[in-house]
Design an enzyme around this catalytic site. Structure first.
Site, short mmCIF file in Angstrom:
data_model
loop_
_atom_site.label_atom_id
_atom_site.label_comp_id
_atom_site.label_asym_id
_atom_site.label_seq_id
_atom_site.Cartn_x
_atom_site.Cartn_y
_atom_site.Cartn_z
N LYS A 54 0.84 -1.20 0.00
CA LYS A 54 0.00 0.00 0.00
C LYS A 54 0.87 1.25 0.00
CE LYS A 54 -3.93 -1.97 2.43
NZ LYS A 54 -4.44 -2.34 3.73
N GLN A 98 -4.58 -0.90 9.74
CA GLN A 98 -4.56 -2.26 9.18
C GLN A 98 -5.20 -3.25 10.16
OE1 GLN A 98 -3.42 -3.20 6.04
NE2 GLN A 98 -4.25 -5.19 6.58
N ASP A 121 -10.99 3.55 4.29
CA ASP A 121 -11.40 2.13 4.24
C ASP A 121 -12.91 2.00 4.12
OD1 ASP A 121 -9.58 0.09 4.10
OD2 ASP A 121 -9.17 0.02 6.26
#
Ligand code: NAP
Length: 294
Positions: A54, A98, A121
Site C-alpha cells: 500500500k 490495518q 477504508d
C-alpha cells in the site's frame, strides 16, 4: 463457451494512472497533496506485506505516505491517541488502520474514532450508514473494486439479477449496497442460505466473497453470467509450497460464464487502486473541491 477474462491488473493500473494524473493536477493547480496514514500494530507478516504494498502504491501515485508502526503490545489508548493526532493533522487526508488488530484492542472502537471524512477504508458507521441510505460516502475499497470491474463488462448494472455470496461487513454487505445503488436486483446469501447453487444459478452477476477455496462450482453459474471472485485462499501444495485460488472453481466456471475475474489478478489489484481513489476523493472533499471524474 469460454469466458472473457476480466483483467483486474490492467484495469487497476489504468485507474491508478488516472488517480496519479489527478493528484498531479491537484498539486499543480491547487497546491494540495493528498496524504494517507497507514497504521500497523504488531508484526503479522501478511499485514506487513499489505502495508508495504500500500505504501509503495501511495508513493507511486504522487500522494504522501505516512507510516506508523506500533508494537503488538500497544494498548487501545495508545492507538486511539495516534488516531486522534492523525484526525487533527491537515496533511493527512486518509487514515487506514490495518486489520486485524491484536486482541487487547477493540477494532470497532478504533474505526469509530477515525474522522469519517478521513475513513478511506469506508468502515466507519457514518460511512456505512450513508451508503445504506444512498448518500455520498467513502465506501470500502474491495467492494468498490468489484463494482468497477463489473462495469467494465456491463454498461449498466441496472436491472441485473445480482447474487452476493457472503455477508461480511468488509465485503459482502457493502458490495450488495453498492450493487443496489446501481439498481441491480440484489440477493445476499450466506452459510445458512438454502440451496445456494440454485440461488447462484439465477445470477446475471455473481460475487463470491466466502473464503472457501473453489466452493462455487461451474454448474452453479448461469450461462453467460459475470463472475467476480473476491476470495483469496492459500491451498497447500507439496514441499511446503502453496497456490492461491479464489472462491470459484475457475476452470469449470470459465466454461460457463460470460466473463470472470481470475485469482490472482482480478479483484486484488483493484483494492489498492480504490484506496488511492478514496484518498483522492477524501482530500478533495476536505478542501471543498469536487472530486475529479474517473
Ligand atoms: P468472512 O468475514 O469470513 O465472511 C465470509 C462470508 O462467507 C460469511 O458471510 C459467511 O456466512 C459466508 N460463508 C462461509 N461459508 C459459507 C458457505 N458454506 N456457504 C455460504 N456462505 C458461506 O470473509 P471476508 O472478509 O468477507 O472475505 C471473503 C474472502 O474474500 C476471503 O477469501 C478473503 O481473503 C477475500 N478478500 C479479498 C480481498 C481482496 O482484496 N481481493 C479483500 C477482502 C477479502 P455467515 O455470515 O453465515 O458465516
Amino acid at each position: 463457451m469460454s469466458a472473457r477474462i476480466i483483467d483486474g491488473k490492467t484495469i487497476a493500473a489504468d485507474l491508478r494512472g488516472k488517480v496519479s494524473d489527478a493528484v498531479h493536477r491537484l498539486r499543480r493547480d491547487r497546491g494540495v497533496v493528498p496524504g494517507i496514514a497507514v497504521v500497523l500494530v504488531g508484526d503479522n507478516p501478511a499485514s506487513e506485506v499489505y502495508v508495504r504494498t500500500k505504501s509503495r502504491a501511495v508513493a507511486d501515485s504522487g500522494m504522501r505516505a505516512f507510516d506508523y508502526k506500533l508494537p503488538a503490545s500497544a494498548s487501545e489508548a495508545q492507538l486511539l491517541d495516534v488516531v486522534a493526532k492523525l484526525n487533527a493533522d491537515e496533511e493527512v487526508s486518509g487514515i487506514l488502520v490495518q486489520l486485524p488488530l491484536p486482541r487487547q484492542i477493540d477494532a470497532q472502537k478504533i474505526i469509530a474514532a477515525i474522522d469519517p471524512a478521513k475513513d478511506v477504508d469506508g468502515f466507519h458507521p457514518v460511512n456505512t450508514g450513508r451508503l445504506a441510505i444512498g448518500l455520498p460516502a467513502l465506501v470500502p475499497c474491495t467492494p468498490l473494486g468489484c463494482v468497477l470491474l463489473a462495469k467494465t463488462v456491463h454498461e449498466t448494472l441496472a436491472g441485473l439479477e445480482a447474487v452476493v455470496v457472503g455477508r461480511s461487513n468488509i465485503v459482502g454487505k457493502p458490495v450488495a449496497q453498492l450493487l443496489l445503488a446501481e439498481n441491480a436486483t440484489v440477493t445476499i446469501t450466506h452459510s445458512r442460505t438454502n440451496d445456494l447453487p440454485s440461488v447462484c444459478h439465477r445470477a446475471d452477476l455473481l460475487v463470491a466473497a466466502i473464503g472457501r477455496a473453489e466452493m462455487v462450482r461451474g454448474d452453479w453459474i448461469k450461462p453467460g453470467a459475470t463472475v467476480i471472485d473476491v476470495g483469496i485462499n492459500r491451498v497447500p501444495l507439496e514441499a511446503g509450497k502453496f497456490s492461491v485460488v479464489g472462491d470459484v472453481a475457475y476452470a469449470e466456471a470459465a466454461q460457463v460464464a460470460g466473463a470472470i475475474t481470475p485469482v490472482p489478478g482480478g479483484v486484488g489489484p483493484m483494492t489498492i487502486a480504490c484506496l488511492l481513489l478514496n484518498t483522492l476523493r477524501a482530500a478533495c472533499a476536505q478542501k471543498g473541491l469536487s472530486a475529479p471524474k474517473m
